[in-house]
Design a protein around this motif. Sequence first.
Motif, PDB file in Angstrom:
ATOM      1  N   ALA A   1       0.834  -1.209   0.000  1.00 37.87           N
ATOM      2  CA  ALA A   1       0.000   0.000   0.000  1.00 37.87           C
ATOM      3  C   ALA A   1       0.865   1.255   0.000  1.00 37.87           C
ATOM      4  O   ALA A   1       0.562   2.240  -0.691  1.00 37.87           O
ATOM      5  CB  ALA A   1      -0.926  -0.010   1.220  1.00 37.87           C
ATOM      6  N   GLY A   2       1.951   1.231   0.776  1.00 37.06           N
ATOM      7  CA  GLY A   2       2.847   2.382   0.807  1.00 37.06           C
ATOM      8  C   GLY A   2       3.565   2.611  -0.505  1.00 37.06           C
ATOM      9  O   GLY A   2       3.885   3.751  -0.864  1.00 37.06           O
ATOM     10  N   GLY A   3       3.837   1.522  -1.236  1.00 35.02           N
ATOM     11  CA  GLY A   3       4.545   1.660  -2.503  1.00 35.02           C
ATOM     12  C   GLY A   3       3.679   2.090  -3.668  1.00 35.02           C
ATOM     13  O   GLY A   3       4.200   2.569  -4.688  1.00 35.02           O
ATOM     14  N   LEU A   4       2.364   1.952  -3.550  1.00 34.91           N
ATOM     15  CA  LEU A   4       1.470   2.286  -4.663  1.00 34.91           C
ATOM     16  C   LEU A   4       1.656   3.704  -5.204  1.00 34.91           C
ATOM     17  O   LEU A   4       1.830   3.886  -6.417  1.00 34.91           O
ATOM     18  CB  LEU A   4       0.017   2.086  -4.235  1.00 34.91           C
ATOM     19  N   PRO A   5       1.632   4.745  -4.335  1.00 32.20           N
ATOM     20  CA  PRO A   5       1.782   6.107  -4.885  1.00 32.20           C
ATOM     21  C   PRO A   5       3.107   6.309  -5.605  1.00 32.20           C
ATOM     22  O   PRO A   5       3.160   7.021  -6.622  1.00 32.20           O
ATOM     23  CB  PRO A   5       1.687   7.005  -3.642  1.00 32.20           C
ATOM     24  N   PHE A   6       4.163   5.668  -5.095  1.00 29.97           N
ATOM     25  CA  PHE A   6       5.468   5.827  -5.731  1.00 29.97           C
ATOM     26  C   PHE A   6       5.467   5.263  -7.144  1.00 29.97           C
ATOM     27  O   PHE A   6       5.945   5.912  -8.089  1.00 29.97           O
ATOM     28  CB  PHE A   6       6.549   5.139  -4.889  1.00 29.97           C
ATOM     29  N   TRP A   7       4.937   4.033  -7.314  1.00 27.42           N
ATOM     30  CA  TRP A   7       4.968   3.411  -8.643  1.00 27.42           C
ATOM     31  C   TRP A   7       4.084   4.160  -9.629  1.00 27.42           C
ATOM     32  O   TRP A   7       4.421   4.277 -10.816  1.00 27.42           O
ATOM     33  CB  TRP A   7       4.538   1.953  -8.539  1.00 27.42           C
ATOM     34  N   ILE A   8       2.946   4.675  -9.159  1.00 34.62           N
ATOM     35  CA  ILE A   8       2.063   5.442 -10.046  1.00 34.62           C
ATOM     36  C   ILE A   8       2.737   6.746 -10.474  1.00 34.62           C
ATOM     37  O   ILE A   8       2.688   7.143 -11.640  1.00 34.62           O
ATOM     38  CB  ILE A   8       0.719   5.695  -9.348  1.00 34.62           C
ATOM     39  N   LEU A   9       3.405   7.416  -9.513  1.00 35.35           N
ATOM     40  CA  LEU A   9       4.141   8.634  -9.852  1.00 35.35           C
ATOM     41  C   LEU A   9       5.266   8.334 -10.830  1.00 35.35           C
ATOM     42  O   LEU A   9       5.474   9.073 -11.805  1.00 35.35           O
ATOM     43  CB  LEU A   9       4.693   9.272  -8.573  1.00 35.35           C
ATOM     44  N   LEU A  10       5.992   7.233 -10.586  1.00 37.00           N
ATOM     45  CA  LEU A  10       7.083   6.863 -11.490  1.00 37.00           C
ATOM     46  C   LEU A  10       6.554   6.533 -12.879  1.00 37.00           C
ATOM     47  O   LEU A  10       7.187   6.878 -13.894  1.00 37.00           O
ATOM     48  CB  LEU A  10       7.838   5.665 -10.909  1.00 37.00           C
ATOM     49  N   ALA A  11       5.392   5.885 -12.955  1.00 37.56           N
ATOM     50  CA  ALA A  11       4.800   5.566 -14.259  1.00 37.56           C
ATOM     51  C   ALA A  11       4.444   6.826 -15.030  1.00 37.56           C
ATOM     52  O   ALA A  11       4.565   6.875 -16.261  1.00 37.56           O
ATOM     53  CB  ALA A  11       3.562   4.687 -14.066  1.00 37.56           C
ATOM     54  N   ARG A  12       4.001   7.846 -14.320  1.00 40.49           N
ATOM     55  CA  ARG A  12       3.695   9.113 -14.986  1.00 40.49           C
ATOM     56  C   ARG A  12       4.961   9.792 -15.477  1.00 40.49           C
ATOM     57  O   ARG A  12       4.964  10.442 -16.527  1.00 40.49           O
ATOM     58  CB  ARG A  12       2.952  10.034 -14.024  1.00 40.49           C
ATOM     59  N   LYS A  13       6.058   9.674 -14.722  1.00 37.87           N
ATOM     60  CA  LYS A  13       7.316  10.320 -15.096  1.00 37.87           C
ATOM     61  C   LYS A  13       8.022   9.579 -16.225  1.00 37.87           C
ATOM     62  O   LYS A  13       8.687  10.194 -17.061  1.00 37.87           O
ATOM     63  CB  LYS A  13       8.241  10.389 -13.881  1.00 37.87           C
ATOM     64  N   THR A  14       7.904   8.241 -16.233  1.00 37.42           N
ATOM     65  CA  THR A  14       8.585   7.433 -17.248  1.00 37.42           C
ATOM     66  C   THR A  14       7.536   6.775 -18.146  1.00 37.42           C
ATOM     67  O   THR A  14       7.097   7.345 -19.123  1.00 37.42           O
ATOM     68  CB  THR A  14       9.492   6.383 -16.580  1.00 37.42           C
ATOM     69  N   SER A  15       7.141   5.550 -17.805  1.00 35.35           N
ATOM     70  CA  SER A  15       6.075   4.826 -18.505  1.00 35.35           C
ATOM     71  C   SER A  15       5.624   3.697 -17.604  1.00 35.35           C
ATOM     72  O   SER A  15       6.294   3.342 -16.631  1.00 35.35           O
ATOM     73  CB  SER A  15       6.564   4.265 -19.849  1.00 35.35           C
ATOM     74  N   LEU A  16       4.483   3.113 -17.940  1.00 29.73           N
ATOM     75  CA  LEU A  16       3.984   1.985 -17.153  1.00 29.73           C
ATOM     76  C   LEU A  16       4.969   0.824 -17.174  1.00 29.73           C
ATOM     77  O   LEU A  16       5.254   0.209 -16.136  1.00 29.73           O
ATOM     78  CB  LEU A  16       2.626   1.532 -17.705  1.00 29.73           C
ATOM     79  N   VAL A  17       5.486   0.503 -18.353  1.00 30.10           N
ATOM     80  CA  VAL A  17       6.385  -0.645 -18.480  1.00 30.10           C
ATOM     81  C   VAL A  17       7.687  -0.400 -17.737  1.00 30.10           C
ATOM     82  O   VAL A  17       8.196  -1.289 -17.049  1.00 30.10           O
ATOM     83  CB  VAL A  17       6.647  -0.956 -19.973  1.00 30.10           C
TER      84      VAL A  17
END
Length: 395
Positions: free
Chosen positions: A252-268
């Motif tokens: 749960a704590g990691g969810l916001p980080f991965w979503i933010l990273l996906a916006r900065k880079t890409s989903l893959v």
Amino acid sequence: MAALPLFVQLPAYYANHVGVALAPLGWILFSARLFDMMQDPLLGYWLDRRRTAQKKWMIVAGIILACTFAGLWKPPSPSQEGAGQVLVLCWLALMLIMAYGAHSLISIAYLSWGARLPGGGLRAVGWREGAGLAGVLLASVIPPYLMANGVSALTQGLSAYCLSFAALLIVCLAMLIRQPQPISLQAPAQPWYAILRQLYSNAHLRRLVWPYALNALSMAIPATLALFFIEDQLQASSMAGVFLASYFLAAAGGLPFWILLARKTSLVQSWRYAMALSILGFLGAFFLNADSAPLYFVICIITGVALGADLALPPVLVGRMPGQEEVIGITYGLFTMLGKLAMSLASLILPVLSACGYESGRGSSSALLVTYAVVPCFLKGIALFMLSRRHWQEN
């Protein structure tokens, strides 16, 4: 809240508390999951053809899920030999098939609902998976706590737990169906097999199948073996609920980080980073034993953070693949089928471990250690390699 017992806790519960032998238990789980896997694309197609009635069917499925969830935790009392064991195995198979079907219908309808939100639902998926992890946290703590307090407390506690689950599920579904669904495209007119051929001809989706399936299998194996590993390798069964809770809290704590990273880079790209982190964590589990059980918290946190990406990013990636917008239900049905194929294959680990001499509750086993800690890393490494060697198009 339903998925964790269905896929993680029930094998250990039926082996250690109901008294079902490990080998037939593994085959029952495999058969039920295989049946469940095959129905998912058909359920997706069926929902695509009934988009205006999806809310009604979600309520029906919720009632079935609530009843079968209770049935799974409250099987008929077995005898140690013969007909009593057969009765329990038949009961388990029936309850699993009905619970899997109801869970699948709700999940596919819910995922396709999110995919039709503006922007593919990337923002909403964080809230969705966060709420899902809240349910998983409840499921990770309550049953292990009840199982540690004796047979009488377990019987009474499970009754209250099942009733609470049913009430919560119906209330949440009632809240959900009051919300307006996004405008849908026209329902597909082709038969389901023609749509499957259409999806197979979609090169973007076809390239995603193998890494998705291998990654799902890399998660399914440790999910099936987690409680066995905690009890026999770490000899810390009393800490099982705490370990699972730390794992899902980290997710749960990691969810916001991965979503933010996906916006900065890409989903893959974000998903690839998470896979690498997960491999690092699971390799560390290979070196643990009863004397180093506290270090398992570190493993739970590392792999839990990575789990946040595995939960949030693949469904959005599937929804954003070009060329499947009109058949989003059957598309999600296909990919949930792959996840369940992974769980079915992971069930076969139990008879394999039994053949290698492993017995639940008898202490550490090299076969258990390798299967839990090394095999998932190998599979996830292949999935990571396949994701890294291609260019991916996202809408």
